[in-house]
Structures are given as C-alpha cells and as structure tokens.
Motif scaffolding. Sequence first.
Motif, PDB file in Angstrom:
ATOM      1  N   LEU A  55       0.854  -0.973  -0.040  1.00  0.00           N
ATOM      2  CA  LEU A  55       0.188  -0.254  -0.050  1.00  0.00           C
ATOM      3  C   LEU A  55       0.495   1.146  -0.159  1.00  0.00           C
ATOM      4  CD1 LEU A  55      -2.691  -0.480   3.019  1.00  0.00           C
ATOM      5  CD2 LEU A  55      -2.735  -0.559   0.605  1.00  0.00           C
ATOM      6  N   ALA A  56       0.492   1.980  -0.812  1.00  0.00           N
ATOM      7  CA  ALA A  56       1.150   3.400  -0.735  1.00  0.00           C
ATOM      8  C   ALA A  56       0.395   4.650  -1.580  1.00  0.00           C
ATOM      9  CB  ALA A  56       2.247   3.538  -2.263  1.00  0.00           C
ATOM     10  N   THR A  57      -1.094   4.801  -0.698  1.00  0.00           N
ATOM     11  CA  THR A  57      -2.257   5.317  -0.518  1.00  0.00           C
ATOM     12  C   THR A  57      -1.923   6.956   0.126  1.00  0.00           C
ATOM     13  OG1 THR A  57      -3.099   3.751   1.418  1.00  0.00           O
ATOM     14  CG2 THR A  57      -3.166   3.194  -1.201  1.00  0.00           C
ATOM     15  N   GLY A  58      -0.582   7.250   0.606  1.00  0.00           N
ATOM     16  CA  GLY A  58      -0.725   8.628   0.868  1.00  0.00           C
ATOM     17  C   GLY A  58      -1.882   8.804   2.249  1.00  0.00           C
ATOM     18  N   GLY A  59      -1.477  10.117   3.020  1.00  0.00           N
ATOM     19  CA  GLY A  59      -2.568  10.225   4.563  1.00  0.00           C
ATOM     20  C   GLY A  59      -3.862  10.653   4.328  1.00  0.00           C
ATOM     21  N   TYR A  60      -4.453  11.458   5.411  1.00  0.00           N
ATOM     22  CA  TYR A  60      -5.898  11.329   4.966  1.00  0.00           C
ATOM     23  C   TYR A  60      -5.827  12.869   5.622  1.00  0.00           C
ATOM     24  CZ  TYR A  60      -3.655  10.121   9.865  1.00  0.00           C
ATOM     25  OH  TYR A  60      -2.935   9.498  11.040  1.00  0.00           O
ATOM     26  N   SER A  61      -5.456  13.692   5.214  1.00  0.00           N
ATOM     27  CA  SER A  61      -5.702  15.240   5.594  1.00  0.00           C
ATOM     28  C   SER A  61      -6.933  15.502   5.307  1.00  0.00           C
ATOM     29  CB  SER A  61      -4.843  16.074   5.726  1.00  0.00           C
ATOM     30  OG  SER A  61      -3.598  15.604   5.701  1.00  0.00           O
ATOM     31  N   ASN A  62      -7.166  15.491   4.277  1.00  0.00           N
ATOM     32  CA  ASN A  62      -8.921  14.799   3.634  1.00  0.00           C
ATOM     33  C   ASN A  62      -9.803  15.227   5.078  1.00  0.00           C
ATOM     34  OD1 ASN A  62      -8.977  16.906   1.390  1.00  0.00           O
ATOM     35  ND2 ASN A  62      -8.113  14.883   0.651  1.00  0.00           N
ATOM     36  N   VAL A  63     -10.019  14.458   5.764  1.00  0.00           N
ATOM     37  CA  VAL A  63     -10.425  14.157   6.884  1.00  0.00           C
ATOM     38  C   VAL A  63     -11.325  15.454   7.505  1.00  0.00           C
ATOM     39  CG1 VAL A  63      -9.054  13.403   9.281  1.00  0.00           C
ATOM     40  CG2 VAL A  63     -11.620  12.670   8.392  1.00  0.00           C
ATOM     41  N   TYR A  64      -9.964  16.748   7.203  1.00  0.00           N
ATOM     42  CA  TYR A  64     -10.940  17.127   8.283  1.00  0.00           C
ATOM     43  C   TYR A  64     -11.535  18.281   7.156  1.00  0.00           C
ATOM     44  CZ  TYR A  64      -6.972  16.424  11.806  1.00  0.00           C
ATOM     45  OH  TYR A  64      -6.968  16.668  13.479  1.00  0.00           O
ATOM     46  N   TYR A  65     -11.906  17.732   5.237  1.00  0.00           N
ATOM     47  CA  TYR A  65     -12.524  18.400   4.557  1.00  0.00           C
ATOM     48  C   TYR A  65     -11.772  19.566   4.169  1.00  0.00           C
ATOM     49  CZ  TYR A  65     -16.438  20.727   1.746  1.00  0.00           C
ATOM     50  OH  TYR A  65     -17.070  20.516   0.490  1.00  0.00           O
ATOM     51  N   LEU A  66     -11.592  20.468   4.877  1.00  0.00           N
ATOM     52  CA  LEU A  66     -10.555  21.338   4.233  1.00  0.00           C
ATOM     53  C   LEU A  66      -8.975  21.042   4.953  1.00  0.00           C
ATOM     54  CD1 LEU A  66     -12.549  24.836   4.902  1.00  0.00           C
ATOM     55  CD2 LEU A  66     -11.509  23.820   2.612  1.00  0.00           C
ATOM     56  N   SER A  67      -8.249  20.828   3.290  1.00  0.00           N
ATOM     57  CA  SER A  67      -6.999  20.889   3.388  1.00  0.00           C
ATOM     58  C   SER A  67      -5.805  21.496   2.850  1.00  0.00           C
ATOM     59  CB  SER A  67      -6.210  19.315   4.025  1.00  0.00           C
ATOM     60  OG  SER A  67      -6.546  18.119   2.757  1.00  0.00           O
ATOM     61  N   THR A  68      -4.968  20.949   2.522  1.00  0.00           N
ATOM     62  CA  THR A  68      -4.377  21.074   0.877  1.00  0.00           C
ATOM     63  C   THR A  68      -4.424  20.458   0.375  1.00  0.00           C
ATOM     64  OG1 THR A  68      -2.009  20.352   2.290  1.00  0.00           O
ATOM     65  CG2 THR A  68      -2.771  22.776   2.826  1.00  0.00           C
ATOM     66  N   ASN A  69      -4.887  18.700   0.717  1.00  0.00           N
ATOM     67  CA  ASN A  69      -4.451  17.876  -0.024  1.00  0.00           C
ATOM     68  C   ASN A  69      -5.537  17.803  -1.243  1.00  0.00           C
ATOM     69  OD1 ASN A  69      -3.166  16.442   1.624  1.00  0.00           O
ATOM     70  ND2 ASN A  69      -3.350  14.958   2.282  1.00  0.00           N
ATOM     71  N   ALA A  70      -4.893  16.920  -2.081  1.00  0.00           N
ATOM     72  CA  ALA A  70      -5.776  17.151  -3.887  1.00  0.00           C
ATOM     73  C   ALA A  70      -7.414  16.822  -3.104  1.00  0.00           C
ATOM     74  CB  ALA A  70      -4.774  16.051  -4.383  1.00  0.00           C
ATOM     75  N   SER A  71      -8.171  16.436  -3.574  1.00  0.00           N
ATOM     76  CA  SER A  71      -9.712  15.868  -3.239  1.00  0.00           C
ATOM     77  C   SER A  71      -9.604  14.975  -3.245  1.00  0.00           C
ATOM     78  CB  SER A  71     -10.592  17.343  -3.996  1.00  0.00           C
ATOM     79  OG  SER A  71     -10.555  16.891  -5.114  1.00  0.00           O
ATOM     80  N   GLY A  72      -8.842  14.232  -4.099  1.00  0.00           N
ATOM     81  CA  GLY A  72      -8.863  12.209  -4.387  1.00  0.00           C
ATOM     82  C   GLY A  72      -8.126  12.335  -3.256  1.00  0.00           C
TER      83      GLY A  72
END
Lengths: 636, 262, 226
Positions: free
Chosen positions: A224-241
């Motif tokens: 697994l190389a599926t990245g992080g989960y910052s998007n759990v916060y809805y607004l983050s600097t991550n890509a929306s996907g």
Amino acid sequence: MKLDPKIPAGPLETKWDRHRFSEKLVSPNNKRRITVIVVGTGLAGASAASTLGQLGYQVECFCFQDSPRRAHSIAAQGGINAAKNYQDDGDSVARLFYDTIKGGDFRSREANVYRLAQVSAQIIDQCVALGVPFAREYGGQLANRSFGGVQVSRTFYCRGQTGQQLLLGAYSALCWQIERGQVTMHPRTEMLDLIVIDGQARGIVVRDLVTGRVSIQTAHAVVLATGGYSNVYYLSTNASGSNVTATYRTWKQGAVFANPCFMQIHPTAIPPGDEHQAKLTLMSESLRNDGRLWVPKMAVDHRPPGDIPAEERDYFLERRYPRFGNLAPRDIASRAVKTVCDEGHGVGPGGQGVYLDFADVIERQGQDVVHERYGNLFDMYNRITGEDAYRVPMRIYPAPHYTMGGLWVDYNLMSTIPGLFVIGEANFADHGANRLGASSLMQGLADGYFILPYTIGHYLATAKLLPVGEDHKESRAALQRVTGRISRLLNAKGRRTAASFHREVGKFLWDHCGMSRNKAGLELALRSIPALREEFWRNVVVPGSGEAFNQELEYAGRVADYLEFAELLCHDALHREESCGAHFREEHQTTDGEPMRDDTCFAHVAAWEYREHAVPILHKEPLAFEFVQPTTRSYQ
Amino acid sequence: MNFTLKIWRQKSPDEKGRFVTYEAHDVGSGMSFLEMLDGVNQGLIAKDEEPVAFEQDCREGICGSCSLVINGIPHGPDRGMSTCQLYMRRFPDGAVITIEPWRARAFPIIKDLVVDRRALDRVMQAGGYVSVNTGGAVDGNVLLIEKDQAETAMDAASCIGCGACVAACKNASAMLFVAAKVSHLALLPQGKPERTRRVKAMLDAMDREGFGSCGNQYECEAVCPKRISVRFIATLNREYLRAGVVESGLPAEPESPHAESA
Amino acid sequence: MARPSHHFQSAVGRKVVMALSGLGLVLYVIFHMLGNLQVFEGSHALNGYAAMLRDMPILLWTARIGLLSLAALHIVLAIQLTLRNRRARPVAYAVREYRQASFASRTMVVSGLILLLFILFHLLHLTAGVIDPSSADRLDTEGHRDVYGKIVHAFQNPFIVACYLTGQLGLGLHLNHAVTSSLQTLGLERAAFNRLIKAAGPTVALLVVLGNVAIILAIFLGIVRG
C-alpha cells in the motif's frame, strides 16, 4: 497481539547493512512467477512498482487517478533533503538522523530514521540518473538551500516544483517497466478492500471507476502506498481525491493503525473564504523569511490594516519566540496563529486569519526585490483572493497538510498482516509527531526505491504461499463486503449530499481534534460522530448507478470511511495525555502555553487494533532511545 | 453573481452528447470556477440527479487533471494557468459560459466533461524515460550540468500532462507534449544515449494514437498552463531529423539486455 | 533498422518533406519575381532574358519537371496531412476562440487552393497560351519571342488582372505563414534568431507580392506601355 518492530541488533550505523545481508533472496527464475500488487503511484508507489518490476517480479499497479503521474506527490513544492554535505557545512548522516528524530519530538524509531538518513544520498543520485532537472550552480554542481528551520543546507530542489519533478522521474521509470511488460498499470481503479487468506495478505478488491465493475486481484504480496488522510478534515491542502479508504479498510481487516492523531498543520495557507470552498491553497513557507505575522491588539478590530498604527499591532511570533521569530517551526507557528484567532484577534472572514506583512521588507529593499523572490506567490495570492499583497498584507491561516500517523509497520515496512507492506505517507513511519520540511519526499522515495524492494524479497523467499484464486471463500467474502456497501450507498436515497456530511465531520474534527485538543472536546466528538454516521447511512443521497462512471459514488464511499476513521483519530488523541510535536493537548502545557511532553508515560507508538462495534484496542510499541537523548524542543 | 452555463452532457462514450443549460445562482466572486461547478452539482445531487462529471484533483494547477474548454479556450480566459486556478471574478455578472470537454479522437469522452487521456501515457511508455536501474547510480555531482542548460530542461520538464495543447490545436496534435519530454531529456547528458530511439519511438506512438500533425499555429503554447514554449517543438523536429541521419548509418542489432529466455 | 524513407512517413517526416518542397518553391517564386521585374527595363531586357532561358532547354525542362514534382509532392502531402488532421478531431467545438494562430495560418488550405488554381490559370494563360490565344507568340524586332508584348497585352485586361491579383493574395497569405513555419519544422530555433525567423515569412511574402503586383499594376495603370 505483540508488536515486534524487528529492529536488528547492533550498532546503529551498521544495522541496515547487516540486515540486508541476512535477508534471504528470491532466485531470478522464481521472481517472474511472483505477483506483487502496488496500490498508489505517488513517490513511494511509483518508485516501488518500477523497482520491483526491474527486479523481475510481475507487478500489478493501481491508482484511482486517470494517470499514475497525477498522484498527489506531484504538488510538493519545497524540496528533498539528503545528507550529501555538498556545502561542507557540517551535515552528515548522523546530523540528518538527529534533526529528524528531534523534529519528530522523539516519537519515532531510531533505527528507521537512521536508515532513512543513510539512503537519502542515494536517492539524489538515482533521481539525477533518471533525468530529474535539479537546480544547479554556475559550476554545474547541484544546488542546495536551507529549509524548514535547520542549520545546514541539505535541501535539493527543482524551483517550486520538486515533488512534480521527482514524481515524473519515478513515473518515467514506471513507464519503462510498463513498456517492458513487468508492470501492468490499472489507472482509474480504486482499491476498496483487502483479501486476507490464512493470515496473509493475498489480494485486493478493486472497482474499475469507468465501468463500475468490481473485481478481485490476487497476488503473493500487497504493497500500500496510498498516502495520507488530511482530507478527513474536509478542508486541507491535499488533493480532493486523497483519501483514507485503502488504509482504513485494511485496518478493518486486521492491520493496526499507528499514531492516527499525529497530523501536521501547515501555518501558511490562504484562509478559507466561504462554505463553498473545497480546498486550502498552500503558500510556500519561504514567505516567512521576509514577511512579519501580526494581528490587531484590539479584538474584533475591523479597521483596514493600513489604518492600524504600529503600536496597536501584535507581532505575536516575534513577541513569543524572540529567538526564531517569524521562522518558528510549523507546529509552533500554527498554534500561535490559532491562539490569537481564538482570542478574537483574527482578521478577514470569520476572524480566521492573520496578516503576513511585507511592508517592512518592501520599504527596506524595494518592491523589485520582493517581486523577484516571491513574484509567483504574490500572483497566486492575487488570483485567489483578488488582493494585491504588495499594498495590503496577505492573510494566512493554518491548514491540515500531512499525516505522520498511518498503518503500523515493522523495520521491514511490513504491517501486522504478513505480506501487507505499507510505504510512504500511508505508514506511520519515520516522522514521529512532527515532520520536517522536505522530508516527506525523502521518505517516500527511500521506502520505494531502496528499502521495500529488499525487505519484500525476504518475505517472499521465506513465507509459505499457497496458490489462491478469485474463488477462494475469503476472496468472495471481500467482494461481497464491497458490493454490499456500494448498494447500501446507492439505496439510501436520502436528502443530504455526501459533501455536506464531509463538511460537518471535518468542521467537528477541526474544532475538537485539530491544532489543539482537550479531553472534553474529544469526548464530545466521540459522542457526536456516531450519530452523524448513523444519519449518513440513513439520509445520504447518491445518484446514478454502480455499473458506470459515478464520481459521487466514489466520493460517498470515501466520506463513509472518514465518518468511521474520525473516531479512531479522536480515540488516539484522547489517549495521548501529553503534548508532543503536532499533537497539542491543552491540559499539558506550561504556563507560557508551551507543550509539555511526557516521556515516562508516552514514549511509545500507539497502535490501534480494530474491533467490530467496540472501542479499538490499544497496543503500545515502546520507543527506546539508545543513541540520542530526548530533550525539550525550545524555540523561545 | 449569476451565470448561465451551457454544459456538454454525455452519458457514456457511445451515446450522443448535447448541451444542457444550467443556472448558477448566488456565486461569490471569490469562488473558483470549479467551486462554482461544485455548487451546481450539489444542487443536482440533492435532487437525486446525476451531477456533471468533470475532472479535478489538486486544485492548485500542478496535477494536470482539469480539462475544461471554457468559452472556446482550454482552461479558460486567463493565460498560464489551469482551470482550477480560474476565479469567477474573471467573468461579468450574468455571463453565459459554454463548457466543453477536450475534443480529440485520441481522447475519447468517458462521461460529460471527462475524457480518457491514456494516449499520453502510452506515448510516454514508448520512450519518455532514461533506462536506468535502481541502485548503482553515480554521485549526482559527477555529471556537471550547465546552469542554463538545467534551467531550460526544467522549463520543458514542467509539463503537467493535462492535454490542453491537444485540445487547443486545430489538428489535435500532441506535439508540444512530446516536444516537452524529448527536449527535457535531450538537453541533459543523462538522456543522450537514448535520444535517437526515444524521439522516433515517441513520435511513432503519437501517430499511432491518432493525434494530428503540427501546423505551427502555436495555440498550444498560448493555452499551456506552464507556458511551455513552441521552441521545444523545433527542438523535437531537429532531434527527429538528427535521428533520421544517425539511423541511416551502419545497422546494429544489439542483444536485449533483458532477454528473459537466456 | 528502418530505412531513411520510413523516417519520412511519420507525421513529422511528412511535414519535413512539405517544408523542404515548399521552400524550394519559394526560392523559385523569388527568382521568378526578380526575373520578371526586368519588365521595367523594357522589352529588350525581358525578351532577352526569356530567350536566354529558352536557349538552355535541358536546364529549362529540368527546372520545369523539378518544379512540377515539388509542387505535386507538396500538394499530395498537404492532402494526406489534412485528411489525417481532420480525423484527429471528429467532433468540432461548439465555441472556438483563437489566441495566437494568425489568420494566414488558419487559412493555409484555402490560400493553397487559391494558389493552385491560380498557377493552373497562369500556366494555361502565359505558358500554354490557351486562355487568351489573341496574344499568341509574336517576335520582337530582334527576332526574340515578344514575352514583353504578351504581358503588356494581358495586363490591360481587367479580368486577367483581377485573376492575377487574387492569385497574389493567395500567394501572400500562404507565404506569410509558410516560410516561418517551415523553418520551425526543420528545427531552426535559437534564441538569438527567433525574431529573424518570425519575420522571415511576412518579409518574403511582402517582397514577392509587392514585386509581382508592381508589374501587374504598372501595366494596368499604363505606367509601363507596349
């Protein structure tokens, strides 16, 4: 469950070399009979898939994007660290190791971090060989800059697009292996579950996002190389996907999740505008080299910034951290911004923002100098906000950016499920409680190019792997779980969109499990999230069908996972009764508001095991510091 | 602000598409173009209607996912940026905005505004790489590279692979995309050993995928979010001519180093 | 190992051949214009020049066949590439806005067609003498064929002048894009020469058209007389 990190004995400097020698090898003839699944094509995934392909394994590689080149590693701006000591400024493997351990506030494993520092130099060589156009000096040598508040220049960069160039390098290596037939690429294919047979990870269930077909892919091992989960916060600097689905659903199959509450907040993002905002845009940290952060001394001051005289401004970072001033590390700066905003001094819509003012440097050195240094950033700010930062100060606000937590792995990067390896941001890895700037790219490529390809070989050479197929009962069961869940989403036919739930849980987490946390808030969150989750399954609306391209269905599935994962995050934050790195518990601070770490009770990795309908079980992996002594991080 | 949107809707690759008109009400001028579309979609979803499918991911102009032709221009009216960096204050209140997908035979439509751009990946797989194994690379400073040379290579390498060049080209040609990769690697010593094979293989792949030929109109450069210069197309042409000259030399049939059957 | 001929069957290869053949034709057009400017020096000069060309039949016919093959090659490749380019975008945009593409570059097919028709007309008119047989070859006082008289006669006819001016419009438009474009296709690119390369097309187009139009108008307006 006993967590065995499998750290090799002996001196730190030779652990990795001796370990590599003791590992069993797979014979070349056998390699081509072995299939390895790699999920995710960011720096870690693409480098791992290409290297495994080059070694002779058959690799099945998956990404949900339309092309492997679009993985979110592409957006990393600043650079990549490596202990090359090209500047002869006193850098070394030992110093990079120490900086990383200290930057992580002594919550990471010494052996892993040392190995990371050791292979860092090789990464640069490898990337140069692949044609990555790193910045050069006039003499033709590689250029470096200092980054992230360390005292040496060890950061290699390609303008402000280092992540892009490193990823395109790894992607090109992947392209070569695809052309050679060693890697089969499956773009627009999302992993939705893990197949565990006889206690070993033997495959995944995937959905073809174009046709909607759900299918089984079996293999001898899964990466697994599926990245992080910052998007759990809805607004983050991550890509929306970017999402937590792969790691979260793997957790539900028995892999333990480590330190989920360690989430890095980046101080310099453009503040949220209105509720429609879908993403926070990061402004390079380099702006803090010349900009001064301030807020009005008077709370709820609506005067335009130019009308506020100097004596009525609070340059809060300079006041609180005179030694580092505006260059205080990310976690410290972010918290200070939050504190002044919480006290009512914030500026802009909703009082969420502080000024980042360039007036002084413009007066001192002229607008041209500022333009030359930051022109593209000022343009970007102007495009987004419509404001001219040469004349009015910028407004900035912290944003979730990177997650140090992730699936627990041992020294070999293998999770608690044999045959399941986790690399890059997806594992809990090497950054402890806080990551230094320009270190995520280093870790992703270290895992993918130089560490996993060795350690997975030993597993494949020694594990007993019986043939398994799509018709195995565990495969069928995993498929059932996925299809059942998809039809539940489609048949809810309620009234609320998935995005509205995502926004709500994100806001809740940001308020109660964000930059600073306290017991009451976390307990409130733990009481409220289940109710929201219950409403989601009752009242969500997902149009369209499962047998077609359906972006809303993809998204709703990810939101459903956030609604469960949010709870795990809060459990972890609640358990960690100390303040360390990015994790700040209000109960544990000095009288000046500085974090208080508790090495007696919390010098451990908190690894959580899934229990159905029950509170997850906490396992602790103690962190022993044999080679460095934990000290207090002080920036005052 | 309010806008009238004429959006291309197409259920699947085989079905006929058509324009459908939507009204976007109460749009904040600070909203991005994609957030405006999000708003329209939220309204549709709440009514259990299928939202407009479009692509986006990083929303900061680097991943290359977004792919909208806005009022006849790929990525819309501003230069040097992708759709995700476009803000509504750029449009007059009440404007009618037409939104279409990238149109090219090599980019079949998957749904609505989403197209299949794997053709670009296949062009890359044909030769857009340096064939070096992991491990064993020499020290990065052994290869000295002139600063200007490295900067020019970086200019070319900054391509985000969005395909706007193809969308803008009268002939749906992918020349700027191929030129960026060929030039990036031809400018660096690392890319030299394979340059002959690379340029031929990538251009053959471009032809195979059904892209058109270059008409030297330079619309590609004008819409490129990274402002990649058409001078790289000249470099590509030169590399191709050079390959023709080099190739007509003595034949050599090297044994494949990766022959598995040995 | 591919043969070199294979190398020129790709889209870029064909473009290169188009560029080379086009540049050959451009050279011819320039010499043609320069030669004809002798009309301003009177019948003696022009008829003498024509006679000199006719005295070298091998050279003349080689040039004619060469030019015809260049033109044929250029046209065949243009058709092939155009068809291929049409196929590359089966569904057109509903709304299309150009940012950079010049008018000339967008009308290459049209200007090329005008040019082709004009060349046919020109050959039938002055070379084969089919269109206006009244100006059949006469001899001048020195016994040379009176090309000068033929031209002067022709360009007093408004219909013929209109045809020639249209042809020049096509030629000018075509060259305007063609010259610079072919240099790009041949890979000519250096920062120092960029402006020169950009200016090449419009300059060549302007000079050639000015020269040709000057001849036509000078006769039509009676500045040059028989």
